[in-house]
Design a protein around this motif. Structure first.
Motif, PDB file in Angstrom:
ATOM      1  N   ARG A   1       5.865 -11.152   4.074  1.00  0.00           N
ATOM      2  CA  ARG A   1       4.732 -10.929   3.371  1.00  0.00           C
ATOM      3  C   ARG A   1       4.354  -9.589   3.783  1.00  0.00           C
ATOM      4  NH1 ARG A   1       0.982 -16.183   4.361  1.00  0.00           N
ATOM      5  NH2 ARG A   1       1.963 -17.772   3.142  1.00  0.00           N
ATOM      6  N   ALA A   2       4.555  -9.066   4.673  1.00  0.00           N
ATOM      7  CA  ALA A   2       4.173  -7.530   5.132  1.00  0.00           C
ATOM      8  C   ALA A   2       5.214  -6.548   4.147  1.00  0.00           C
ATOM      9  CB  ALA A   2       4.264  -7.360   6.701  1.00  0.00           C
ATOM     10  N   LEU A   3       6.177  -6.893   4.258  1.00  0.00           N
ATOM     11  CA  LEU A   3       7.387  -6.201   3.407  1.00  0.00           C
ATOM     12  C   LEU A   3       6.912  -6.167   1.942  1.00  0.00           C
ATOM     13  CD1 LEU A   3      10.816  -7.231   5.030  1.00  0.00           C
ATOM     14  CD2 LEU A   3       9.760  -4.805   5.191  1.00  0.00           C
ATOM     15  N   LEU A   4       6.646  -7.541   1.528  1.00  0.00           N
ATOM     16  CA  LEU A   4       6.547  -7.580   0.119  1.00  0.00           C
ATOM     17  C   LEU A   4       6.075  -6.325  -0.914  1.00  0.00           C
ATOM     18  CD1 LEU A   4       7.558  -9.677  -2.120  1.00  0.00           C
ATOM     19  CD2 LEU A   4       5.508 -10.852  -1.931  1.00  0.00           C
ATOM     20  N   PRO A   5       4.834  -6.088  -0.362  1.00  0.00           N
ATOM     21  CA  PRO A   5       4.122  -4.839  -1.487  1.00  0.00           C
ATOM     22  C   PRO A   5       4.693  -3.460  -1.048  1.00  0.00           C
ATOM     23  CG  PRO A   5       2.677  -5.442   0.531  1.00  0.00           C
ATOM     24  CD  PRO A   5       3.892  -6.350   0.714  1.00  0.00           C
TER      25      PRO A   5
ATOM     26  N   THR B   1      -2.656  -7.983  16.624  1.00  0.00           N
ATOM     27  CA  THR B   1      -3.548  -8.178  15.162  1.00  0.00           C
ATOM     28  C   THR B   1      -2.790  -7.828  13.977  1.00  0.00           C
ATOM     29  OG1 THR B   1      -3.934  -5.768  14.982  1.00  0.00           O
ATOM     30  CG2 THR B   1      -5.421  -6.858  16.624  1.00  0.00           C
ATOM     31  N   ARG B   2      -3.297  -8.220  12.819  1.00  0.00           N
ATOM     32  CA  ARG B   2      -2.438  -8.413  11.764  1.00  0.00           C
ATOM     33  C   ARG B   2      -2.277  -6.893  11.363  1.00  0.00           C
ATOM     34  NH1 ARG B   2      -1.477 -12.188   7.804  1.00  0.00           N
ATOM     35  NH2 ARG B   2      -2.941 -13.348   8.810  1.00  0.00           N
ATOM     36  N   ALA B   3      -3.221  -5.988  11.580  1.00  0.00           N
ATOM     37  CA  ALA B   3      -3.254  -4.639  11.263  1.00  0.00           C
ATOM     38  C   ALA B   3      -2.175  -3.976  12.267  1.00  0.00           C
ATOM     39  CB  ALA B   3      -4.489  -4.039  11.373  1.00  0.00           C
ATOM     40  N   GLY B   4      -2.287  -4.369  13.308  1.00  0.00           N
ATOM     41  CA  GLY B   4      -0.927  -3.998  14.351  1.00  0.00           C
ATOM     42  C   GLY B   4       0.249  -4.249  13.851  1.00  0.00           C
ATOM     43  N   PHE B   5       0.579  -5.543  13.471  1.00  0.00           N
ATOM     44  CA  PHE B   5       1.839  -5.987  12.802  1.00  0.00           C
ATOM     45  C   PHE B   5       2.323  -5.329  11.665  1.00  0.00           C
ATOM     46  CE2 PHE B   5       4.425  -8.769  10.581  1.00  0.00           C
ATOM     47  CZ  PHE B   5       5.445  -9.440  11.733  1.00  0.00           C
ATOM     48  N   ASP B   6       1.490  -5.371  10.913  1.00  0.00           N
ATOM     49  CA  ASP B   6       1.824  -4.716   9.507  1.00  0.00           C
ATOM     50  C   ASP B   6       2.025  -3.248   9.537  1.00  0.00           C
ATOM     51  OD1 ASP B   6       1.035  -7.042   8.127  1.00  0.00           O
ATOM     52  OD2 ASP B   6      -0.638  -6.667   7.252  1.00  0.00           O
ATOM     53  N   ASN B   7       1.375  -2.542  10.239  1.00  0.00           N
ATOM     54  CA  ASN B   7       1.535  -1.244  10.770  1.00  0.00           C
ATOM     55  C   ASN B   7       3.117  -0.914  11.136  1.00  0.00           C
ATOM     56  OD1 ASN B   7       0.430   1.705  11.063  1.00  0.00           O
ATOM     57  ND2 ASN B   7       1.214   1.362  13.116  1.00  0.00           N
ATOM     58  N   ASN B   8       3.410  -1.767  12.145  1.00  0.00           N
ATOM     59  CA  ASN B   8       4.865  -1.666  12.572  1.00  0.00           C
ATOM     60  C   ASN B   8       5.757  -1.821  11.562  1.00  0.00           C
ATOM     61  OD1 ASN B   8       4.122  -1.163  15.167  1.00  0.00           O
ATOM     62  ND2 ASN B   8       4.929  -3.228  16.102  1.00  0.00           N
ATOM     63  N   VAL B   9       5.505  -2.661  10.562  1.00  0.00           N
ATOM     64  CA  VAL B   9       6.418  -2.720   9.456  1.00  0.00           C
ATOM     65  C   VAL B   9       6.378  -1.602   8.401  1.00  0.00           C
ATOM     66  CG1 VAL B   9       7.015  -4.273   7.470  1.00  0.00           C
ATOM     67  CG2 VAL B   9       6.209  -5.295   9.408  1.00  0.00           C
ATOM     68  N   GLU B  10       5.128  -1.169   8.286  1.00  0.00           N
ATOM     69  CA  GLU B  10       5.101  -0.051   7.386  1.00  0.00           C
ATOM     70  C   GLU B  10       5.841   1.289   8.111  1.00  0.00           C
ATOM     71  OE1 GLU B  10       1.764   2.718   5.071  1.00  0.00           O
ATOM     72  OE2 GLU B  10       1.358   0.851   5.922  1.00  0.00           O
ATOM     73  N   VAL B  11       5.407   1.575   9.432  1.00  0.00           N
ATOM     74  CA  VAL B  11       5.820   2.516   9.775  1.00  0.00           C
ATOM     75  C   VAL B  11       7.612   2.704  10.112  1.00  0.00           C
ATOM     76  CG1 VAL B  11       6.191   4.010  12.116  1.00  0.00           C
ATOM     77  CG2 VAL B  11       3.839   3.340  11.143  1.00  0.00           C
ATOM     78  N   SER B  12       7.901   1.462  10.288  1.00  0.00           N
ATOM     79  CA  SER B  12       9.686   1.445  10.479  1.00  0.00           C
ATOM     80  C   SER B  12      10.113   1.599   8.997  1.00  0.00           C
ATOM     81  CB  SER B  12       9.901  -0.113  10.803  1.00  0.00           C
ATOM     82  OG  SER B  12       9.337  -0.435  12.116  1.00  0.00           O
ATOM     83  N   VAL B  13       9.569   0.926   8.213  1.00  0.00           N
ATOM     84  CA  VAL B  13      10.173   1.259   6.785  1.00  0.00           C
ATOM     85  C   VAL B  13      10.040   2.508   6.178  1.00  0.00           C
ATOM     86  CG1 VAL B  13       9.987   0.898   4.261  1.00  0.00           C
ATOM     87  CG2 VAL B  13       9.967  -1.100   5.873  1.00  0.00           C
ATOM     88  N   ARG B  14       8.892   3.234   6.465  1.00  0.00           N
ATOM     89  CA  ARG B  14       8.665   4.793   6.074  1.00  0.00           C
ATOM     90  C   ARG B  14       9.453   5.567   6.816  1.00  0.00           C
ATOM     91  NH1 ARG B  14       2.225   5.799   4.890  1.00  0.00           N
ATOM     92  NH2 ARG B  14       3.224   7.830   4.659  1.00  0.00           N
ATOM     93  N   TYR B  15       9.478   5.367   8.063  1.00  0.00           N
ATOM     94  CA  TYR B  15      10.313   6.397   8.905  1.00  0.00           C
ATOM     95  C   TYR B  15      11.756   6.291   8.529  1.00  0.00           C
ATOM     96  CZ  TYR B  15      12.085   9.346  12.558  1.00  0.00           C
ATOM     97  OH  TYR B  15      12.865  10.245  13.167  1.00  0.00           O
ATOM     98  N   ILE B  16      12.215   5.064   8.726  1.00  0.00           N
ATOM     99  CA  ILE B  16      13.653   4.848   8.326  1.00  0.00           C
ATOM    100  C   ILE B  16      14.049   5.717   6.778  1.00  0.00           C
ATOM    101  CG2 ILE B  16      15.495   3.535   7.766  1.00  0.00           C
ATOM    102  CD1 ILE B  16      14.191   1.350   9.816  1.00  0.00           C
ATOM    103  N   ALA B  17      13.204   5.310   6.020  1.00  0.00           N
ATOM    104  CA  ALA B  17      13.640   6.096   4.419  1.00  0.00           C
ATOM    105  C   ALA B  17      13.497   7.508   4.503  1.00  0.00           C
ATOM    106  CB  ALA B  17      12.334   5.333   3.499  1.00  0.00           C
ATOM    107  N   ALA B  18      12.434   7.980   5.359  1.00  0.00           N
ATOM    108  CA  ALA B  18      12.488   9.679   5.314  1.00  0.00           C
ATOM    109  C   ALA B  18      13.683   9.966   6.217  1.00  0.00           C
ATOM    110  CB  ALA B  18      11.166  10.055   6.125  1.00  0.00           C
TER     111      ALA B  18
END
Length: 536
Positions: A487-491, A419-436
């Motif tokens: 598009r998932a990364l941009l915001p 799903t779009r939510a599943g795809f976007d969640n993978n992007v967000e989790v990856s970015v947030r976890y790597i940053a932390a």
């Protein structure tokens, strides 16, 4: 890195050993005797470690060429033989609830005081291995073993309960694939596994043995019996070097790689004098499935939320682990539910707890002897479920003779969607976890789930897999392509900085690293390998 701390030139026992960083408390840990101990282990076992890592690469190349994992023909006699592991020590007979978490001092106190049977102090997936974190973690565990750990956080002092009321301590070192770049022996980095485990054993083994508490360990990321044999040789040498009885150090092995599920009997056999059980490391196992089949277009997984333990290939893995362990007299430990309590929303919190309850009921019904939680508030829930179905200290009498698992049961991918939510969640989790992680935090609550390196690995590996496939679509028909990814990364930068998430000042760096990982021609073995170069 800070100034090089070289051993005294007249100390022959530490010649060739250099510590390349400084952190508070390290002088009391990295004494000349401790460094000599680590240096001896490196010189004895580093060639074998490198050979085992080379064998991993060679086997992955065969998988990339089309070979499928399978049970080994050359070890059939081990699988069909009538043998059992050594009897379990009293402290590890009842492990129905285990809590896991990083080696941060406050967490160590809270976990030992949590009411869980055992606490796995984790130097691996839930600890970002900055030098300061590693030294602070070793010091916290040393003080915990001595009973003197009393960290003060936010004006509150945390104090350990009496020893008899504490959870049994198990320590998880980092995996064989990781180096400890801050310690060099003869110009080469020390194995992170040896640094974590051997330094802890050097300072705490005798105190724990005197109390009949081990030392006990969890061993991560093993892929085959030869890697288990390397641990057996290392642990045996440590026992002899420290004057401990043979088999004093007990271990539990996480079955969290796809190749290892085909060698569970063999791993138990290699460690049969000291192994206490196997554990379903479910999240790393899913990640390993993706990595093993990175070149197999027919093995693409749906989004993470749909890859649950009720999926046939994961249920087969869990039930085979129970059958294998109980046949050999070892514990079959269940895995981690990622949910955590949700404050301020009773309805959402009850829904999360219901998922945890269902997961633990599935495990105890399948025959598991214990389970994991990530938060002290979940200990009573898990205990209630296991107490209701497991009357004794374990379920080794449940032999699961009904389980008949063949290779294809373990490798068949589940059906599902993205799903779009599943795809976007993978992007967000990856970015947030790597940053932390880059900011020194290895365990991060995101959207009411406790994310660690294992779950972040699934997220970024799935992105690579989906985007490289070239012809996948979301369930609404949208192509999964680089436009969708961008598009998932941009915001994210503005939104995450405004939210003040952990590692907010390293969001741009995390995005750049994620893009490198996802756009690479080959799926990187671990995101922590390139990320490790970016931390102190």
């Amino acid at each position: 890195m800070s100034a090089v701390l070289a051993p005294a030139p007249d100390d022959a026992s530490t010649a060739g050993i250099r510590v390349l960083a400084a952190a508070p408390g390290q002088d009391g840990l990295l004494t000349p005797d401790a460094l000599a101990f680590l240096g001896d282990l490196h010189r004895r076992f580093e060639p074998v470690r490198q050979a085992r890592l080379a064998a991993r690469r060679e086997r992955q190349a065969r998988f990339d060429a089309g070979e499928l994992p399978d049970f080994r023909a050359d070890t059939r006699a081990i699988r069909t033989g009538d043998w059992r592991v050594a009897p379990l020590p009293k402290a590890l007979l009842d492990r129905r609830v285990e809590i896991t978490g990083p080696v941060e001092p406050k967490m160590v106190v809270n976990a030992l005081n949590s009411g869980a049977n055992c606490y796995m102090a984790d130097f691996e997936d839930s600890t970002s291995p900055t030098w300061a974190n590693l030294i602070a973690g070793q010091q916290a565990l040393r003080e915990a073993v001595a009973g003197t750990l009393q960290p003060e956080v936010g004006g509150k002092r945390y104090v350990l309960k009496p020893f008899e009321q504490q959870a049994v301590l198990l320590v998880r070192p980092r995996g064989w694939h990781l180096d400890e770049k801050h310690v060099e022996v003869d110009g080469a980095p020390l194995s992170a596994s040896l640094f974590d485990l051997a330094l802890f054993a050097f300072h705490n083994a005798h105190a724990l043995a005197a109390r009949d508490r081990g030392p006990y360990f969890y061993l991560p990321k093993l892929q085959c019996m030869e890697e288990a044999q390397l641990w057996e040789d290392v642990l045996g040498h440590i026992e002899r070097a420290l004057g401990l009885p043979e088999g004093q150090m007990k271990v539990t092995v996480l079955i969290e790689t796809l190749p290892a599920v085909f060698e569970m009997d063999e791993i138990l056999h290699a460690l049969r004098g000291r192994i206490a059980g196997l554990n379903c490391g479910r999240w790393d196992y899913v990640f390993s499935y993706i990595k093993t089949f990175r070149a197999h277009r027919d093995k693409v997984l749906p989004e993470r939320g749909q890859v649950t333990m009720t999926q046939p290939f994961l249920r087969a893995y869990s039930e085979l682990l129970v059958q294998t362990c109980h046949r050999r007299g070892a514990h079959a430990m269940g895995g981690m539910a990622a949910q955590i309590p949700i404050g301020g929303d009773s309805e959402a919190n009850e829904a999360a707890l219901a998922k945890v309850r269902a997961d633990k009921l599935r495990e105890v019904t399948a025959g598991h002897d214990g389970t994991w939680v990530a938060h002290p508030a979940l200990v009573p829930l898990a205990r209630e479920v296991f107490d209701s179905r497991m009357r004794g200290p374990h379920q080794q009498h449940v032999l699961r003779e009904d389980v008949l698992i063949v290779r294809d049961d373990l490798i068949a991918p589940p059906l599902g969607s993205i799903t779009r939510a599943g795809f976007d969640n993978n992007v967000e989790v990856s970015v947030r976890y790597i940053a932390a992680w880059l900011a020194g935090q290895g365990c991060v609550p995101i959207h009411h789930l406790m994310e660690d390196a294992a779950t972040a690995e699934i997220a970024r590996a799935q992105l690579w897999q989906w985007l490289k496939a070239g012809d996948l679509h979301l369930d609404d028909g949208t192509p999964i392509d680089w436009v969708l990814f961008e598009r998932a990364l941009l915001p994210l930068p503005a939104r995450l900085r405004e939210a003040g998430v952990p590692g907010a000042d390293r969001i741009d760096e995390a995005i750049a690293l994620l893009e490198d990982l996802v756009r690479a021609d080959t799926l990187a073995d671990f995101l922590t390998l390139p990320a490790y170069a970016r931390i102190d």
